[in-house]
Design a protein around this motif. Structure first.
Motif, PDB file in Angstrom:
ATOM      1  N   LEU A   1       0.985  -1.031   0.273  1.00  0.00           N
ATOM      2  CA  LEU A   1       0.237   0.465   0.108  1.00  0.00           C
ATOM      3  C   LEU A   1       1.039   1.478   0.191  1.00  0.00           C
ATOM      4  CD1 LEU A   1      -2.467  -0.694   2.803  1.00  0.00           C
ATOM      5  CD2 LEU A   1      -3.280  -0.818   0.114  1.00  0.00           C
ATOM      6  N   ARG A   2       0.732   2.283  -0.836  1.00  0.00           N
ATOM      7  CA  ARG A   2       0.915   3.407  -0.844  1.00  0.00           C
ATOM      8  C   ARG A   2      -0.291   4.885  -0.513  1.00  0.00           C
ATOM      9  NH1 ARG A   2       4.428   0.263  -4.085  1.00  0.00           N
ATOM     10  NH2 ARG A   2       6.490   1.297  -4.317  1.00  0.00           N
ATOM     11  N   ARG A   3       0.586   5.978  -0.235  1.00  0.00           N
ATOM     12  CA  ARG A   3      -0.504   7.150  -0.167  1.00  0.00           C
ATOM     13  C   ARG A   3       0.092   8.518  -0.249  1.00  0.00           C
ATOM     14  NH1 ARG A   3       0.446   5.914   6.508  1.00  0.00           N
ATOM     15  NH2 ARG A   3       3.086   6.242   6.542  1.00  0.00           N
ATOM     16  N   ALA A   4      -0.672   8.680  -1.202  1.00  0.00           N
ATOM     17  CA  ALA A   4       0.204  10.004  -1.203  1.00  0.00           C
ATOM     18  C   ALA A   4      -1.599  11.468  -0.874  1.00  0.00           C
ATOM     19  CB  ALA A   4      -0.104  10.563  -2.615  1.00  0.00           C
ATOM     20  N   TRP A   5      -1.484  12.864  -0.663  1.00  0.00           N
ATOM     21  CA  TRP A   5      -2.091  13.907  -0.870  1.00  0.00           C
ATOM     22  C   TRP A   5      -2.560  14.677  -1.721  1.00  0.00           C
ATOM     23  CZ3 TRP A   5      -5.978  15.221   1.681  1.00  0.00           C
ATOM     24  CH2 TRP A   5      -6.928  15.741   1.887  1.00  0.00           C
ATOM     25  N   VAL A   6      -3.851  14.421  -2.340  1.00  0.00           N
ATOM     26  CA  VAL A   6      -3.895  14.829  -4.343  1.00  0.00           C
ATOM     27  C   VAL A   6      -4.621  16.513  -3.732  1.00  0.00           C
ATOM     28  CG1 VAL A   6      -4.649  14.037  -6.329  1.00  0.00           C
ATOM     29  CG2 VAL A   6      -3.783  12.639  -4.817  1.00  0.00           C
ATOM     30  N   ARG A   7      -4.212  17.397  -5.142  1.00  0.00           N
ATOM     31  CA  ARG A   7      -4.295  18.859  -4.832  1.00  0.00           C
ATOM     32  C   ARG A   7      -5.048  18.630  -6.037  1.00  0.00           C
ATOM     33  NH1 ARG A   7      -1.024  20.900  -1.160  1.00  0.00           N
ATOM     34  NH2 ARG A   7      -0.579  22.401  -2.805  1.00  0.00           N
ATOM     35  N   PRO A   8      -6.613  18.560  -7.023  1.00  0.00           N
ATOM     36  CA  PRO A   8      -6.717  19.117  -8.007  1.00  0.00           C
ATOM     37  C   PRO A   8      -7.017  20.164  -8.454  1.00  0.00           C
ATOM     38  CG  PRO A   8      -8.455  17.400  -6.699  1.00  0.00           C
ATOM     39  CD  PRO A   8      -8.323  17.688  -5.513  1.00  0.00           C
ATOM     40  N   VAL A   9      -6.563  20.496  -9.285  1.00  0.00           N
ATOM     41  CA  VAL A   9      -6.443  22.147  -9.965  1.00  0.00           C
ATOM     42  C   VAL A   9      -7.972  22.560  -9.392  1.00  0.00           C
ATOM     43  CG1 VAL A   9      -7.345  21.869 -12.325  1.00  0.00           C
ATOM     44  CG2 VAL A   9      -6.402  24.093 -11.601  1.00  0.00           C
ATOM     45  N   LEU A  10      -9.061  21.821  -9.811  1.00  0.00           N
ATOM     46  CA  LEU A  10     -10.758  22.187  -9.704  1.00  0.00           C
ATOM     47  C   LEU A  10     -11.557  21.213  -8.312  1.00  0.00           C
ATOM     48  CD1 LEU A  10     -12.083  23.244 -13.032  1.00  0.00           C
ATOM     49  CD2 LEU A  10     -11.084  24.608 -10.859  1.00  0.00           C
TER      50      LEU A  10
END
Length: 274
Positions: free
Chosen positions: A164-173
């Protein structure tokens, strides 16, 4: 192949509204492409012929197939060779799998607008299913939360799960969210469902937390999975923990973990027409 009939000026009008940093207008252009059609420029051959080949452009080391957005723009381009009318979803599905983008009206003052392959993938798979780019991806904060504790405690019980891996994702919208990368020995639907159910159970332990989405690490076109392979260490790793890998039908034939090979691809003479 001829695209579906529709408003022939919809994509052209949406393109006229696009400007730098106007992400809502760009999203409107993607919606117009998803419901419209484009006039692909054929460098060789005629529509439907075996030797038909779209034109190509190299922009910043990335390949794009040029097109016109309407009959009027096709005439304005001065293109004298053959062309092919293709629906937006059809050309998107065709191009993104070779990591080629689509360049709209390159003859316009300013050079038109390029749609990268990652956005073509969104058109092909569904704009509402994938986050709007560009994406800002980083390591998530609060990595000792109950959510991650439940994941680590129960992950070993999900036999197809390798890591398992993880990431914080902030889309442009849209809202930011936590992405969990699922690296599986066996990518059959029951195995995928078991891994996703694990994430859902863990999310139920933190109902006030951020939105959570799962990403298949085997998806060589997913930008979040690509980032995780390059930047995120597994927070659960069955092999590193000394747990035995599953055995039996379907497991031995699975490829080893790791990012897909062959990306980025070198430019080539042109994309085949259809």
């Amino acid at each position: 192949m001829t695209g579906a009939a529709g408003d022939p000026g919809a994509v052209e009008r949406a393109l006229a509204a696009v400007a730098p940093e106007r992400w809502e207008a760009y999203e409107g252009l993607l919606r117009a492409l998803a419901g419209g059609q484009v006039w692909m420029l054929l460098w060789h051959g005629s529509p439907g012929s075996p030797d038909a080949q779209y034109g190509n452009m190299d922009v910043g080391g990335h390949g794009y197939a040029p097109c016109a957005t309407s009959p009027a723009q096709l005439a304005a381009s001065g293109w004298t060779r053959a062309h092919e009318v293709v629906s937006g979803p059809e050309i998107a599905a065709s191009l993104y799998q070779s990591r080629w983008g689509l360049w709209l009206d390159p003859h316009r003052p300013g050079g038109g607008v390029g749609v990268p392959w990652a956005d073509l993938r969104r058109i092909a798979l569904g704009l509402d299913r994938l986050p709007a780019g560009p994406l800002h991806i980083s390591e998530p904060a609060g990595q000792s939360s109950p959510f991650f504790a439940v994941l680590e405690q129960q992950a070993g019980e999900v036999r197809p799960l390798r890591s398992l891996r993880r990431a914080w994702v902030r889309p442009v919208l849209g809202e930011a969210y936590l992405a969990i990368g699922l690296d599986l020995y066996d990518a059959s639907p029951p195995s995928v469902e078991a891994a996703r159910a694990l994430v859902q159970r863990a999310a139920a332990q933190a109902p006030d937390g951020p939105g959570v989405s799962t990403v298949m690490m085997a998806d060589e076109y997913d930008p979040v999975a690509m980032w995780m392979w390059a930047n995120a260490r597994p927070f659960f790793d069955r092999q590193a923990a000394g747990q035995p890998a599953p055995t039996g039908f379907g497991y031995a034939a699975q490829p080893p973990a790791g990012p897909a090979q062959g990306w980025p691809q070198a430019p080539w003479p042109g994309y085949p027409g259809r």
